[in-house]
Scaffold this motif. Sequence first.
Motif, mmCIF file in Angstrom:
data_model
loop_
_atom_site.group_PDB
_atom_site.id
_atom_site.type_symbol
_atom_site.label_atom_id
_atom_site.label_comp_id
_atom_site.label_asym_id
_atom_site.label_seq_id
_atom_site.Cartn_x
_atom_site.Cartn_y
_atom_site.Cartn_z
ATOM 1 N N PRO A 4 -27.016 73.736 -37.054
ATOM 2 C CA PRO A 4 -26.311 72.435 -36.968
ATOM 3 C C PRO A 4 -27.153 71.370 -36.306
ATOM 4 O O PRO A 4 -27.524 70.217 -36.580
ATOM 5 N N LEU A 5 -28.266 72.000 -35.383
ATOM 6 C CA LEU A 5 -29.218 71.124 -34.933
ATOM 7 C C LEU A 5 -30.551 71.438 -35.391
ATOM 8 O O LEU A 5 -30.721 72.345 -36.021
ATOM 9 N N ARG A 6 -31.242 70.174 -35.544
ATOM 10 C CA ARG A 6 -32.831 70.366 -35.974
ATOM 11 C C ARG A 6 -33.609 71.062 -34.889
ATOM 12 O O ARG A 6 -33.958 70.340 -33.727
ATOM 13 N N GLU A 7 -33.822 72.384 -34.935
ATOM 14 C CA GLU A 7 -34.677 73.070 -34.146
ATOM 15 C C GLU A 7 -36.073 72.908 -34.536
ATOM 16 O O GLU A 7 -36.471 73.120 -35.625
ATOM 17 N N ARG A 8 -37.065 72.438 -33.346
ATOM 18 C CA ARG A 8 -38.361 72.623 -33.780
ATOM 19 C C ARG A 8 -39.140 73.750 -34.214
ATOM 20 O O ARG A 8 -39.835 73.642 -35.239
ATOM 21 N N GLY A 9 -38.569 74.984 -33.798
ATOM 22 C CA GLY A 9 -39.020 76.304 -34.336
ATOM 23 C C GLY A 9 -38.938 76.524 -35.666
ATOM 24 O O GLY A 9 -39.236 77.536 -36.384
ATOM 25 N N LEU A 10 -37.948 75.718 -36.413
ATOM 26 C CA LEU A 10 -37.477 75.957 -37.749
ATOM 27 C C LEU A 10 -38.295 74.937 -38.532
ATOM 28 O O LEU A 10 -38.259 74.913 -39.611
ATOM 29 N N GLU A 11 -38.864 73.715 -37.847
ATOM 30 C CA GLU A 11 -39.618 72.774 -38.801
ATOM 31 C C GLU A 11 -41.306 73.064 -38.648
ATOM 32 O O GLU A 11 -41.601 72.972 -39.674
ATOM 33 N N ARG A 12 -41.930 72.858 -37.487
ATOM 34 C CA ARG A 12 -43.118 72.997 -37.594
ATOM 35 C C ARG A 12 -43.971 73.863 -36.550
ATOM 36 O O ARG A 12 -43.278 73.921 -35.483
ATOM 37 N N PHE A 13 -45.010 74.386 -36.637
ATOM 38 C CA PHE A 13 -45.429 75.195 -35.537
ATOM 39 C C PHE A 13 -47.199 75.297 -35.810
ATOM 40 O O PHE A 13 -47.601 75.148 -36.865
ATOM 41 N N THR A 14 -47.534 75.261 -34.519
ATOM 42 C CA THR A 14 -49.019 75.635 -34.125
ATOM 43 C C THR A 14 -49.349 76.780 -33.677
ATOM 44 O O THR A 14 -48.609 77.023 -32.509
ATOM 45 N N ASN A 15 -49.949 77.590 -34.215
ATOM 46 C CA ASN A 15 -50.418 78.849 -33.495
ATOM 47 C C ASN A 15 -51.178 78.888 -32.178
ATOM 48 O O ASN A 15 -52.393 78.734 -32.519
#
Length: 766
Positions: free
Chosen positions: A247-258
């Motif tokens: 339901p929510l746009r979660e950043r952990g499903l969108e973009r990641f910098t290691n």
Amino acid sequence: MSRTPSFEPYEGPAGGWGSARSLGNILRREGVPASGTLVLGRQNKVDGFQCVSCAWVKPAKPLPFEFCENGAKATAWEITSHRCEPAFFAKHTVSELLGWDDYHLEQVGRLTHPMRYDAASDKYVPVSWGKAVREIGQTLRALPDRRNVVFYSSGRTSNEASYLYGLFARLYGNNNLPDSSNMCHETTSVALPPAIGVPVGTVALDDFAKTDCILFFGQNPGSNSPRMLHPMQEAAERGVPIIAYNPLRERGLERFTNPQSPTEMLTHHETKLASQYHQVKAGGDLAALTGICLAVLEMEDHAKQARLPPVLDHDFIDTHTHGFGDFLGWLRTQGWAELERRSGLSRSAMTATAEVYARSKATIGIYGMGLTQHRAGVETVQMLVNLLLMRGNIGRDGAGICPVRGHSNVQGQRTVGITEKPELVPMDRLAKQYGFEPPRETGLNTVEACEKILAREVPAFIMLGGNFVRAIPDRGQMEPAWREIGLTVNIATKLNRSQLVPGRISYILPVLGRIEQDVQNGPQSTSMEDSTGCIHGSRGVRKPASPHLISETRLVCEIAEATLESNPLTPWKDWASDYRLIRKSIGETYPEIFFDYDQRMWEPGGFQRPLPARHREWKTENGKANFITPKGLAEDKDMPEPDEDALRLITLRSNDQFNTTVYGYTDRFRGIRGTRDVVLMNRSDIARLGLSEGDRIGLRTASKRDDVRRELGGLTVVPYDIPAGCIGAYYPEANVLLPIWHYAEGSKTPAAKSVPVHVYRGPAAA
């Protein structure tokens, strides 16, 4: 305790410099900037300790820093330099401390001495270990009816302590062993066995390197299991489509910098994760999954008409499954208009997922509490299994179903007997091993234990870890009833709100944490199981926070010995001093899993428990994997359908939180700082209800089942990217709005991800 709230959208990725700064901040705040860094170097390593936070996989070849932001917070929280000593309790009454928030209670520091509640002064006072254990044992032994005594355990408890705790409860006379799994993934344990014959996931870590499609449902890895972002990043960089339903746009499903890559940190490189992101309505996952299945079926029909290769895996379906005909017939009766209405998604969105899925050769289906904590949670999980079975995606490399567990050993303690269901435990083997007749009656799960407490029928409640009173639903009804329990025992490492709602007799018994050295007759080690069914050894590396602490394993042994009749077959003293003897006993009870236990638990990556479904061996009643047809698509027959006034509440965890433990007031990914008293709303709902950003409102449960008034006030309206008709508020604060009877059918997991509520104006108290 005052804070200045601020709300500013976060534009950065998951991980990255935000994660690095957060780690530095908590190490400094807990007073362990140097020593904490050394300890973290031993986290999730073969010669070190297993993370005390989530249960994500511990790889055979760990990274140099095999921990994530939230795992590091959990470690810093446990090895903190702060102490909660008897002088603190002498200064503060329980009534005063009840006015403190969750963060400041736990921030006092590690508990150092056993304490007993004194009603006359309304304070906890020191007590010796000997007196505490004797009185607990005497009280439990003297109870005329043992059927409703409850033995709760947290999912952090080791396999060794869990096994003995379950044995203790059964020797005492009942199977009342609720645990944190009842509150989150019991739905998984109920849904998967009739479908594929195992109660856990079928995916191993190396499947992520072999998959060519990942489907994500109701799980937020950025906050709840950040180490999972590493295999996701590797998959995304290989071009694997990652399709998210949340339901929510979660950043952990969108973009990641290691954060472990100097190049990515210095260049601010970001990896895009989700190739499709579908914001399904709260409670709409069953309809969305049905829509994807229907779209796959329509593609199959088209392929057949055009004489193209089939979309379905007919060989797999014919050889390995049962029930496909009934499922197919039901699926063909579903209409797109109803699926769109219930899911909140367009037909084209669900079809887009089906098209990618149909092209893949190996798909992993990942899910979290966004599926399990719904009224129709069991059927929803089984619908995800149906989707995977349609194309043979269970029992194949790079494919399978992957429930993501929360607590670090919530899965392991179930494996060694923490369950209210006697049919899941080898009772005949226990009877022979320990010379007694185990109780065969089904025990109390979490919801049923709460129902008994509300009925004033629970005489004693033992808590092996956790923060039960804060974690459960219906706090407004539960807390007054809790105070009438005759005996409450809180086995813990930190002060929490459960301890501040004492029974008539109440103890706080502080124990060693997993990161601390446990020396009995020599150094001891423990073990736990991760989300993929791998069992790992764990050694504490830190000096104990207080010389007055004892281990949870030893404490279980001492209370059991003080309570039970003498039995030469239950050597509590020997078990307390040598945990190898416990593992030997576990191996005798579960020989098919725990043979050569002491040696195998130190294997890099752990050893995996048998998972027949990984090899297409189906331990179901009919020996097949089963397509299970749902009864319908209705989410909840006990609550009103959302209308122009009712909204569907989703309870949320922040980036600065793990379950009921609040590490701070910065939910970085959502841009919320300095407060947890917020309600996230779609701008169209804000306008429709005549509200404005920053307004103070309250929420009231919309129920047609009882007349109980459930309210939470003083919430600030925050516009957010959330589906219209849905709102979000933080757990556990919003639990006051969740009725105890609002749970998943079949599993009784509290349905916290879709609670119909009404909005009212004003800052009324909860």
